[in-house]
Enzyme design. Structure first.
Site, PDB file in Angstrom:
ATOM      1  CB  CYS A 159      -1.050   0.244   1.150  1.00 49.78           C
ATOM      2  SG  CYS A 159      -1.966   1.558   1.298  1.00 49.78           S
ATOM      3  CB  CYS A 174      -3.308   5.294   5.858  1.00 54.46           C
ATOM      4  SG  CYS A 174      -4.957   4.390   6.040  1.00 54.46           S
ATOM      5  CB  CYS A 178      -3.403  -1.609   7.627  1.00 53.39           C
ATOM      6  SG  CYS A 178      -4.569  -1.787   6.386  1.00 53.39           S
ATOM      7  CE1 TYR A 220     -24.178  -7.512  25.792  1.00 51.77           C
ATOM      8  CE2 TYR A 220     -23.219  -9.628  25.947  1.00 51.77           C
ATOM      9  CZ  TYR A 220     -23.484  -8.470  26.626  1.00 51.77           C
ATOM     10  OH  TYR A 220     -23.326  -8.181  27.865  1.00 51.77           O
ATOM     11  CG  ASP A 256     -20.814 -11.526  18.849  1.00 50.90           C
ATOM     12  OD1 ASP A 256     -19.515 -11.150  19.049  1.00 50.90           O
ATOM     13  OD2 ASP A 256     -21.207 -11.566  17.682  1.00 50.90           O
ATOM     14  CB  CYS A 305     -14.741  -8.139  18.740  1.00 55.23           C
ATOM     15  SG  CYS A 305     -15.345  -7.118  19.915  1.00 55.23           S
TER      16      CYS A 305
END
Length: 456
Positions: free
Chosen positions: A77, A83, A86, A317, A386, A413
């Site tokens: 990239c 940026c 990422c 959730y 979740d 997550c």
């Protein structure tokens, strides 16, 4: 006796990096004092400049790599270093998967005090690029027209981009078309300092299976000059557009979407499939951004649930019903709960869309609704959670311990809050059997996990 900090600001020193932080910086230690350095990798020897010194840790800048990691790669990239989208493109994909597995193991041990839990290798992607089905980018202005892209790391400076390596190409196409067309018709970009200007964000959503496209223009005011011409040209420019939406956000806020949404052209929703389950996706729907890996994640949750068709399952959730509808194909009855009313409306619509009638959804806080269900005699054989990044509410964890479902499947997550919650469940009579990490977000530091937890 106060320990002396072994480095000072502006020192040039040689270090060896031994780990990565949760946001992808290399960690080196000087006499036990940690220094965090962006773009450095474990195992590398490097010359760094110390740029900031705090009491317990400092920051450095990478000046020269003296011994390179075998996992270091050139980044494809062109704007990667500026940026903020990422954090790990300079680490090979094999290296990323190993780093994420280590991250999960480390937090389970450090935070959860769980040293003997089996952590499987991370389930990665065969093609870890161009996976995101949703783009939402802020809009700015430079001489010559509108710009749009992600913010530079730790700033609100927009890095204008032509393409994003982790976005599906169709989303790039939408962003470029909207920039060009809105520039042509004199649409101004929102200025957050002065709270002036019109176009705040461009959002694109793309159905990976259906190829349907939604374009969302987020504006400061309901007025959008030359609206009809802009809409007509977007439809002509982007193949597959089924929906063009205007969202009005008049507040001084970093939140992207405002409360008012109007359909400018086409449908209110687009559709996509995960496996054989179809979903209606509105501009506001929470829908996983990596559908290929979402199926991997949900298949793992389904595998851990080991449903025979006789079980009652509660999905805390539940969002727009994605996991609930997967589970309902194998369970006797599924109950889903979610605090966001619009998400429950989507969940009911998705159940109807798929002609699944053994699910029931409720609006409310999981920690309030589930105890009420328990009082009414609804007892889960399997409970699926979740939660958001902050993890499960303590009241919900106490309800699980009291309700005693034989099995809990925890989709997470955030490995740190997963480890914290697993410790609470372990202390409440449960045993963590195993954890399967899944790479939903290649080239970033995020990792999802599915944990299997059983009553002792």
């Amino acid at each position: 006796m106060t320990k002396t900090i072994p480095v000072q600001k502006n020192d040039y020193i040689e270090v060896v990096f031994e780990d990565l932080t949760h946001d992808g910086a290399g960690v080196a230690k000087v006499d036990g004092y940690p220094l965090f350095v962006k773009n450095a990798l474990p195992g590398e020897k490097a010359k760094i400049k110390v740029i900031k010194v705090n009491k317990g840790y400092g920051f450095g800048r990478l000046e020269e790599i003296l011994e390179e990691s075998p996992y270091r790669v050139d980044t494809p990239c062109p704007i990667y270093k500026e940026c903020g989208g990422c954090q790990l493109q300079h680490l090979s994909y094999e290296g990323q998967l190993l780093a994420k597995e280590k991250q999960v193991r480390d937090v389970l041990t450090r935070i959860g005090k769980l040293e003997n839990v089996k952590v499987h290798p991370v389930l990665g992607m065969s093609e870890p690029w161009r996976y995101r089905n949703k783009a939402q980018v802020p809009v700015g202005e430079r001489e010559g027209g509108l710009i749009a892209g992600f913010y530079q790391q730790r700033s609100h400076e927009i890095i204008d981009m032509e393409a994003c390596m982790i976005q599906q190409e169709k989303n790039d196409e939408v962003v470029q078309a909207v920039k060009r067309i809105c520039t042509k018709y004199g649409v101004t970009a929102y200025n957050e300092q002065r709270h002036k200007g019109s176009l705040r964000h461009i959002m694109a959503r793309h159905g990976q299976v259906t190829k349907e496209v939604m374009v969302v223009l987020v504006t400061r005011t309901p007025d959008l000059p030359n609206k009809e011409r802009i809409v007509k040209e977007i439809v002509e420019a982007v193949e597959g557009v089924k929906s063009i939406i205007q969202n009005v956000n008049s507040k001084k806020t970093n939140v992207i979407l405002g409360d008012e949404t109007r359909v400018l052209w086409g449908e209110e929703v687009i559709y996509d499939l995960i496996g054989n389950v179809k979903f209606a996706i509105s501009s506001r729907s929470f829908y996983q951004v990596n559908p290929a890996q979402t199926k991997v994640l949900y298949d793992q949750a389904l595998s851990y649930a080991e449903l025979t068709g006789e079980e009652t399952v509660i999905d805390a959730y539940c969002g727009i019903g994605t996991i609930s509808l997967f589970l309902a194909q194998k369970a006797k009855k599924v109950y889903g709960v979610e605090i966001v009313p619009e998400a429950i409306a989507d969940a009911n619509r998705n159940a109807e869309l798929n002609e699944i009638d053994n699910v029931e959804f409720a609006v409310g806080e999981a920690e309030v609704v589930i105890p009420n269900w328990y009082k009414e005699g609804i007892v889960a054989d399997v409970l699926v959670v979740d939660p958001p990044r902050k993890g499960c509410d303590d009241a919900l964890l106490q309800t699980i311990i009291e309700m005693k479902p034989k099995k809990v499947v925890y989709v997470s997550c955030n490995p740190a809050t997963l480890a914290r919650d697993l410790r609470i469940l372990e202390d409440g009579g449960y045993r963590t059997v195993e954890v399967q990490p899944v790479d939903m977000f290649p080239h970033t530091t995020h990792v999802e996990c599915v944990a299997l937890i059983e009553l002792k």
